[in-house]
Write a protein that holds these residues in place. Structure first.
Motif, short mmCIF file in Angstrom:
data_model
loop_
_atom_site.label_atom_id
_atom_site.label_comp_id
_atom_site.label_asym_id
_atom_site.label_seq_id
_atom_site.Cartn_x
_atom_site.Cartn_y
_atom_site.Cartn_z
N ARG A 1 73.76 18.70 30.05
CA ARG A 1 72.57 18.34 30.82
C ARG A 1 71.88 19.61 31.32
NH1 ARG A 1 72.21 12.86 29.61
NH2 ARG A 1 74.30 11.95 29.74
N ARG A 2 71.00 19.44 32.25
CA ARG A 2 70.30 20.61 32.79
C ARG A 2 71.26 21.57 33.50
NH1 ARG A 2 65.00 21.57 33.14
NH2 ARG A 2 63.55 19.99 32.44
N ASP A 3 72.31 21.06 34.11
CA ASP A 3 73.33 21.91 34.70
C ASP A 3 74.47 22.03 33.70
OD1 ASP A 3 72.69 20.29 37.79
OD2 ASP A 3 72.02 22.29 37.14
N ALA B 1 72.56 25.77 29.80
CA ALA B 1 72.09 24.51 30.36
C ALA B 1 71.03 23.93 29.42
CB ALA B 1 71.49 24.74 31.74
N LEU C 1 67.56 22.39 28.40
CA LEU C 1 66.22 22.63 28.92
C LEU C 1 65.39 21.36 28.96
CD1 LEU C 1 65.35 26.04 27.21
CD2 LEU C 1 66.38 25.62 29.45
N SER C 2 65.94 20.29 28.47
CA SER C 2 65.26 19.00 28.47
C SER C 2 66.00 18.03 29.39
CB SER C 2 65.20 18.42 27.05
OG SER C 2 64.78 17.07 27.06
N SER C 3 65.24 17.16 30.04
CA SER C 3 65.85 16.15 30.92
C SER C 3 65.99 14.81 30.23
CB SER C 3 65.01 16.00 32.19
OG SER C 3 63.68 15.64 31.87
N THR D 1 73.06 18.75 23.06
CA THR D 1 72.08 18.29 24.04
C THR D 1 71.72 16.84 23.74
OG1 THR D 1 70.18 18.99 22.70
CG2 THR D 1 71.12 20.61 24.22
#
Length: 449
Positions: free
Chosen positions: A443-445, A235, A237-239, A394
């Motif tokens: 994304r994060r997921d 996943a 780690l950044s939004s 990412t």
């Protein structure tokens, strides 16, 4: 050393579950193949001192709940030296590991080949090398623990030839023993710590931590027959959202505040054991390699840390990928580098050949390789560690044939055109998906597998 553990003490410190194997038959009478006067008496004294008939003990064992074939050297028996009967036992241990399809663990403490048997002793190294090659071809892993001392042919076969090399602190480790090396040689080069710094061993492990370390390694290095599933994509780690321009993507990827490889590895693995060094005298602190557990399953990893990758880094990566491929373990690579190191030292260290070796290791891998670009994807130095068919990115990364500044310089553009050049290169995460270079922007997921 007065407190040097015996072969059986070294075994007992590692496991309480050891069954010694039958000793191969062989003639030990008289003064040996050279008729070396007094050799029979020397062997008799060694037996009286140690209780052993030869310089190695071998059998099956369980360490950390994992079965293995175990070899332990008795240094008190003629300096742990290798003779013809030693070769018989070592060959039998390798054969047992191959027949049972078990990993081989060697607890080494040896001064080299046995002088009293001359060339007969030296040629035992051929036997060990051949047995090691056969076991490697069959699949099971080989793990060495370097005790004090580990020198001569024992280091150059069982030790340096192992897949994973652990060493106890302060041990003498080197091809040349203390009595035969040059008088002006740096003693630090012949130590556990010196060999680790030179990329020849993987880790220094205090004796009290060896049972846990060996047990973890045996779990991670277990040979698997069926093709494994790909390593799940980590996943993000950044939004961060998607960058608006190419230059925005470059600035985000170069930001010191974005998550880097250590953070990704810590979040991904519950257990992580490092492998260090290229076995050619080099290390690269900007490349993290090893094996770990993710959701209870082993995964090999190669992770760039945002620096220019050195030749030693590419060679280490290739070593780890090939080991994972042999064991049937999937590979995860994290790409983050401005590019391959291109200074004079890197060229002298064989940058081109090292990068080619990394490309070849991934191209030949039968296990799946999963890649996540977490920062800069700088040209061939990044692509060499990227999966050709399972790469993800990412939102705070980019991947480019060349850095925008260098592209502008080659095209003879002014510095104020660098930003526009970044856009033309289509290096943003969303561009890479559109071009078919990446499968997804993570994304994060993580995306569904």
């Amino acid at each position: 050393m007065a407190d040097r553990p015996t072969a059986r003490e070294a075994i007992a410190a590692l496991t309480a579950d050891f069954t010694e194997s039958a000793v191969p038959a062989g003639d030990t009478a008289g003064d040996g193949p050279l008729g070396w006067s007094g050799y029979a008496e020397s062997r008799a004294r060694a037996t009286a001192l140690t209780g052993e008939q030869e310089s190695v003990v071998h059998g099956t064992a369980t360490v950390g709940g994992r079965p293995c074939v175990l070899i332990s050297f008795e240094f008190g028996f003629l300096g742990g030296s290798l003779g013809q009967r030693t070769g018989d036992r070592l060959e039998a241990a390798y054969e047992e590991a191959m027949t049972r399809r078990l990993p081989l663990v060697s607890l080494i403490a040896t001064g080299g080949s046995r002088m009293q048997e001359g060339m007969i002793a030296l040629t035992q190294l051929h036997r060990v090398a051949r047995a090691s090659a056969r076991l490697r071809a069959a699949g099971p892993a080989q793990l060495a623990v370097l005790r004090d001392p580990t020198t001569g042919g024992g280091w150059a076969t069982l030790g340096a030839g192992a897949d994973v090399i652990l060493a106890v602190p302060g041990a003498q480790v080197g091809f040349a023993g203390s009595r035969v090396r040059p008088a002006d040689a740096d003693p630090g080069a012949y130590t556990t710590e010196g060999q680790l710094a030179a990329g020849q061993t993987d880790a220094v492990v205090p004796p009290g931590e060896l049972p846990a370390a060996v047990g973890h390694w045996l779990r991670l290095l277990a040979h698997r027959e069926p093709p494994p599933a790909p390593a799940p994509v980590p996943a993000a780690l950044s939004s961060a959202g998607l960058p608006r321009t190419g230059w925005d993507a470059v600035l985000r990827a170069r930001s010191a505040s974005r998550p880097h490889a250590e953070a990704y590895l810590d979040a991904y693995f519950t257990v992580r054991l490092p492998l260090s060094g290229d076995r050619c005298g080099g290390t690269d602190p900007g490349l993290l390699c090893g094996f770990g557990l993710h959701d209870g399953e082993p995964v090999a990893y190669v992770a760039q840390c945002g620096t220019a990758t050195r030749p030693a880094g590419y060679r280490t990566a290739a070593r780890v990928i090939r080991l994972a491929d042999r064991l049937g373990v999937p590979v995860l690579t994290l790409v983050d580098t401005p590019g391959a190191a291109n200074d004079a030292a890197a060229e002298r260290a064989g940058a081109g050949a090292a990068i080619a070796d990394a490309f070849a290791a991934i191209a030949a891998a039968r296990v799946p390789v999963t890649t996540l670009v977490i920062g800069e994807g700088g040209s061939g130095g990044a692509l060499a560690l990227a999966s050709p068919d399972n790469t993800h990115v990412t939102a705070d990364s980019y991947f480019s044939v060349i850095a925008p500044e260098l592209a502008a310089a080659i095209l003879k553009r002014s510095p104020d055109q660098v930003h526009a050049t970044a856009g033309q290169l289509r290096l943003r995460p969303q561009d890479l998906v559109d071009l078919g270079i990446a499968r997804s922007v993570v994304r994060r997921d993580p995306p569904g597998q």
